[in-house]
Design a protein around this motif. Structure first.
Motif, PDB file in Angstrom:
ATOM      1  N   ASN A 122       0.823  -1.210   0.000  1.00 52.90           N
ATOM      2  CA  ASN A 122       0.000   0.000   0.000  1.00 52.90           C
ATOM      3  C   ASN A 122       0.858   1.261   0.000  1.00 52.90           C
ATOM      4  O   ASN A 122       0.420   2.313  -0.472  1.00 52.90           O
ATOM      5  CB  ASN A 122      -0.942  -0.002   1.208  1.00 52.90           C
ATOM      6  CG  ASN A 122      -2.145  -0.901   0.992  1.00 52.90           C
ATOM      7  OD1 ASN A 122      -2.486  -1.226  -0.143  1.00 52.90           O
ATOM      8  ND2 ASN A 122      -2.787  -1.312   2.070  1.00 52.90           N
ATOM      9  N   GLY A 123       2.083   1.146   0.514  1.00 54.61           N
ATOM     10  CA  GLY A 123       2.995   2.278   0.464  1.00 54.61           C
ATOM     11  C   GLY A 123       3.424   2.643  -0.946  1.00 54.61           C
ATOM     12  O   GLY A 123       4.017   3.709  -1.154  1.00 54.61           O
ATOM     13  N   LEU A 165      -2.160   4.600  10.561  1.00 50.65           N
ATOM     14  CA  LEU A 165      -0.865   4.841   9.921  1.00 50.65           C
ATOM     15  C   LEU A 165      -1.034   5.336   8.491  1.00 50.65           C
ATOM     16  O   LEU A 165      -0.227   6.143   8.002  1.00 50.65           O
ATOM     17  CB  LEU A 165      -0.027   3.562   9.933  1.00 50.65           C
ATOM     18  CG  LEU A 165       0.613   3.195  11.275  1.00 50.65           C
ATOM     19  CD1 LEU A 165       1.233   1.796  11.204  1.00 50.65           C
ATOM     20  CD2 LEU A 165       1.664   4.217  11.683  1.00 50.65           C
ATOM     21  N   GLN A 166      -2.082   4.872   7.820  1.00 55.17           N
ATOM     22  CA  GLN A 166      -2.314   5.332   6.452  1.00 55.17           C
ATOM     23  C   GLN A 166      -2.591   6.832   6.425  1.00 55.17           C
ATOM     24  O   GLN A 166      -2.094   7.548   5.544  1.00 55.17           O
ATOM     25  CB  GLN A 166      -3.480   4.560   5.820  1.00 55.17           C
ATOM     26  CG  GLN A 166      -3.158   3.118   5.534  1.00 55.17           C
ATOM     27  CD  GLN A 166      -4.253   2.414   4.745  1.00 55.17           C
ATOM     28  OE1 GLN A 166      -3.972   1.650   3.836  1.00 55.17           O
ATOM     29  NE2 GLN A 166      -5.498   2.651   5.095  1.00 55.17           N
ATOM     30  N   VAL A 167      -3.365   7.320   7.380  1.00 53.60           N
ATOM     31  CA  VAL A 167      -3.651   8.758   7.445  1.00 53.60           C
ATOM     32  C   VAL A 167      -2.366   9.533   7.712  1.00 53.60           C
ATOM     33  O   VAL A 167      -2.068  10.531   7.036  1.00 53.60           O
ATOM     34  CB  VAL A 167      -4.693   9.051   8.541  1.00 53.60           C
ATOM     35  CG1 VAL A 167      -4.901  10.557   8.689  1.00 53.60           C
ATOM     36  CG2 VAL A 167      -6.014   8.369   8.221  1.00 53.60           C
ATOM     37  N   ALA A 190       2.208  13.011   5.740  1.00 45.57           N
ATOM     38  CA  ALA A 190       3.651  13.268   5.796  1.00 45.57           C
ATOM     39  C   ALA A 190       4.362  13.046   4.467  1.00 45.57           C
ATOM     40  O   ALA A 190       5.590  13.193   4.396  1.00 45.57           O
ATOM     41  CB  ALA A 190       4.289  12.375   6.872  1.00 45.57           C
ATOM     42  N   LEU A 191       3.633  12.725   3.419  1.00 50.68           N
ATOM     43  CA  LEU A 191       4.286  12.375   2.153  1.00 50.68           C
ATOM     44  C   LEU A 191       5.128  13.501   1.579  1.00 50.68           C
ATOM     45  O   LEU A 191       6.146  13.252   0.922  1.00 50.68           O
ATOM     46  CB  LEU A 191       3.223  11.948   1.128  1.00 50.68           C
ATOM     47  CG  LEU A 191       2.796  10.490   1.156  1.00 50.68           C
ATOM     48  CD1 LEU A 191       1.714  10.247   0.117  1.00 50.68           C
ATOM     49  CD2 LEU A 191       3.976   9.561   0.909  1.00 50.68           C
ATOM     50  N   ASP A 212       6.932   5.450   8.047  1.00 51.45           N
ATOM     51  CA  ASP A 212       7.167   4.115   7.505  1.00 51.45           C
ATOM     52  C   ASP A 212       6.111   3.193   8.106  1.00 51.45           C
ATOM     53  O   ASP A 212       6.265   2.692   9.221  1.00 51.45           O
ATOM     54  CB  ASP A 212       8.576   3.641   7.861  1.00 51.45           C
ATOM     55  CG  ASP A 212       8.945   2.333   7.166  1.00 51.45           C
ATOM     56  OD1 ASP A 212       8.031   1.535   6.867  1.00 51.45           O
ATOM     57  OD2 ASP A 212      10.148   2.093   6.950  1.00 51.45           O
ATOM     58  N   MET A 213       5.040   2.997   7.364  1.00 50.30           N
ATOM     59  CA  MET A 213       3.906   2.237   7.896  1.00 50.30           C
ATOM     60  C   MET A 213       4.292   0.815   8.264  1.00 50.30           C
ATOM     61  O   MET A 213       3.897   0.302   9.320  1.00 50.30           O
ATOM     62  CB  MET A 213       2.755   2.218   6.880  1.00 50.30           C
ATOM     63  CG  MET A 213       2.157   3.564   6.586  1.00 50.30           C
ATOM     64  SD  MET A 213       0.678   3.438   5.513  1.00 50.30           S
ATOM     65  CE  MET A 213       1.420   2.944   3.951  1.00 50.30           C
TER      66      MET A 213
END
Length: 219
Positions: free
Chosen positions: A115-116, A187-189, A194-195, A204-205
């Motif tokens: 997903n990252g 963590l996805q949010v 932070a991208l 780093d999820m």
């Protein structure tokens, strides 16, 4: 058995040629449907379900509004197809890892790593799940089922670990299952927010999920 399958395939191809290549038309239709789904994933992720319009999606894939309605007669039908597509991809990836003998929790970390690399998919999920907390949202029932399934399956795996001595003392499988799923979603949010930051400040999820799992699992 192989020769029968090849023969059947050849016969089917002969029929398609005789009928003016409907098979090729079907393939083109499937390709266009996939293109619509991908454009919808991006737009729903950008503006949410309610603000997205079918006309905008049609414009992004270079077709008319009536042409899009030929594939998806309503906006709800398109939303359902998008959600089914996302779940199918995720579940297929998870199933493939498990079929190779990967531990369930290692497979979850791998899913997070994938997903990252799929920003639009993560944006889609975070936008829709926030909207879908309303019982009136067309995806509400979908996400209720999703969370019941995800928490239930993770809880079963944690309970199995507990029976085998694989959980740390005091860890409750049911509560921890909710924690794991909540952590993955949260963590996805944070990752999305932070991208655009410098590399050291990004999230780093997968690493964070691994760190939490080390707190509850016994190697």
């Amino acid at each position: 058995m192989t020769s029968v399958a090849i023969g059947a395939g050849q016969e089917s191809a002969d029929r398609r040629r005789a009928a003016g290549e409907p098979g090729r038309g079907y393939a083109k239709g499937r390709a266009k449907r996939e293109e619509i789904l991908q454009a919808s994933i991006v737009l729903f992720g950008e503006v949410g379900y309610h603000a997205a319009s079918l006309r905008e999606i049609a414009s992004r894939v270079g077709m008319s509004h009536p042409g899009l309605l030929h594939h998806f007669p309503t906006k709800v039908a398109l939303l359902e197809a998008v959600l089914d597509h996302r779940d199918t991809v995720d579940q297929a990836d998870l199933a493939a890892d498990l079929a190779r003998g990967t531990d369930y929790f290692d497979a979850l970390v791998s899913l997070v790593e994938r997903n990252g690399q799929r920003r639009h998919v993560v944006e889609l999920f975070t936008a829709l799940v926030a909207e879908a907390t309303s019982p009136d949202h067309p995806a509400h029932a979908h996400f209720v089922r999703r969370y019941e399934w995800a928490v239930g399956r993770t809880g079963e795996q944690l309970a199995r670990r507990a029976r085998e001595g694989g959980l740390r003392e005091g860890v409750d499988p049911a509560a921890t299952a909710r924690h794991v799923i909540a952590l993955m979603d949260g963590l996805q949010v944070q990752w999305l927010l932070a991208l655009d930051r410098p590399e050291p400040e990004r999230v780093d999820m997968a690493a964070d999920l691994r760190a939490y799992l080390r707190l509850v699992l016994v190697d």
